[in-house]
Design an enzyme around this catalytic site. Structure first.
Site: not given
Ligand code: NAD
Ligand code: UFG
Length: 336
Positions: A124, A148, A152
């Protein structure tokens, strides 16, 4: 060619599954349906006129995932499965680290055991944190601001180390910007649980009358109209980027990193105006406080993907709005 699609029942996974089947790949979908509905699988079959195997499995369950590798001769994996809500990740960090990181470790361990060394991973733009400038290219410094995003970044590092340890792997890390829109049939699309966190599903639900008005999170950002600027990319363009990335790693071992975006930034107000123009529907809004953690401006330099993969986003902002709206009016309650 048989491709395992983890998270294939989700928003991006379902669109990518359609593109894979249309290009003649066989697919096997693994998903625990924690953020998706089983109905989507029939829609994928209907759109492509092709069948495929589905396993309702949690990636954390090694024994069950092992069965998938035992029962199928898999050539490569596209790994979408993961939890993705930024705000929720701040409240439930352990759940996010466990699901996203352990899930990936279990998957890679089995891939190694079965000699399946081809992997496309959903990363992302969040790994760039608050970028110093735009457009953002792949060599920008990395830094995350929530659990989050950290999952990643950590997974990217794990996969880089895996490649360093064994150069027979082919790994593609795809950094998505803001995927929106839906398949142009209006049969598959984004189906968020409860009140949407993201801008486009919020806008479509306001236009439908399910939500009263859009809250715009701040109009004092350092952008052309004060509202946050992002690089919105049509989910079908994004899906097609995965096929290009997959083709390249299937050809020969490598570790690739690509931004998948359009290279254009639109503000929240630009999105409202574009949506109204594309659909003829009015979107009421009000300006409220900034949402904690949001950044001013984020858009990609997508030229590396164009140069090396021959991939470029083709659908414009009007296509994105129109397709998102078609999905919403045809499926006012999502897949229910
Ligand atoms: P999604 O929630 O629609 O799809 C993810 C799917 O993975 C869901 O169907 C969910 O049920 C499944 N899943 C989650 N944990 C699992 C587990 N442990 N075992 C099996 N299945 C599991 O999300 P999406 O928008 O399609 O995103 C796909 C991937 O792309 C995610 O990894 C996400 O972090 C990443 N990504 C998304 C965006 C975005 O804005 N949508 C942006 C950048 C990156
Ligand atoms: N916004 C509003 N009102 C809303 C929702 C969003 O004004 O109700 C604004 C946000 O402040 C932001 C823009 O619309 O300026 C886009 O917000 P989204 O929530 O749609 O997307 P983000 O850019 O915040 O986040 C997305 C993904 C994350 C990912 C991040 C970076 O949802 O998973 O991009 O790539 F980490």
């Amino acid at each position: 060619m048989k491709i395992l699609v983890t998270g294939g029942a989700g928003y991006i996974g379902s669109h990518t599954s359609v593109e894979l089947l249309n290009k003649g790949y066989e697919i096997i979908v693994v998903d625990n349906l924690s953020n998706s509905k089983v109905e989507v699988l029939d829609r994928i079959r209907e759109l492509t006129n092709r069948d495929f195997k589905f396993y309702r499995i949690n990636l954390l369950n090694r024994g069950e995932l092992d069965r998938v590798f035992k029962e199928n001769k898999i050539d490569g994996v596209i790994h979408f499965a993961g939890l993705k809500a930024v705000g929720e990740s701040v409240e439930k960090p352990l759940e996010y680290y466990h699901n996203n990181i352990t899930g990936t470790l279990v998957l890679c361990d089995l891939m190694k055991e079965y000699g399946v060394k081809r992997l496309v991973f959903s990363s992302s733009a969040t790994v760039y944190g608050n970028p110093e400038r735009v457009p953002i290219s792949e060599d920008f410094p990395l830094n995350t601001t929530n659990p989050y995003g950290s999952t990643k970044l950590m997974i990217e590092r794990i996969l880089e180390d895996l490649y360093i340890s064994d150069r027979e792997w082919g790994i593609s890390l795809l950094r998505y910007f803001n995927p929106i829109g839906a398949h142009q049939s209006g049969r598959i699309g984004e189906d968020p649980n409860g009140i949407p966190n993201n801008l486009m599903p919020f806008i479509t639900q306001v236009a439908l009358g399910k939500l009263k008005r859009l809250s715009i999170f701040g109009n004092d950002y350092n952008t052309h109209d004060g509202t946050g600027v992002r690089d919105y990319i049509h989910v079908v363009d994004l899906a097609q980027g995965h096929l290009k990335a997959l083709d390249k790693i299937l050809e020969k071992p490598t570790l690739d990193i690509y931004n998948l975006g359009t290279g254009e930034g639109y503000s929240v107000l630009d999105m409202v105006v574009n949506f109204e123009k594309a659909t003829g529907k009015k979107v009421d809004y009000t300006i409220v406080d900034r949402r904690p953690g949001d950044i001013d401006i984020c858009y990609a330099d997508p030229s590396k993907a164009e140069r090396e993969l021959g991939w470029k986003a083709r659908r414009d902002i009007q296509d994105m709005c129109r397709d998102a709206w078609r999905w919403q009016i045809n499926n006012p309650n999502g897949y229910e």
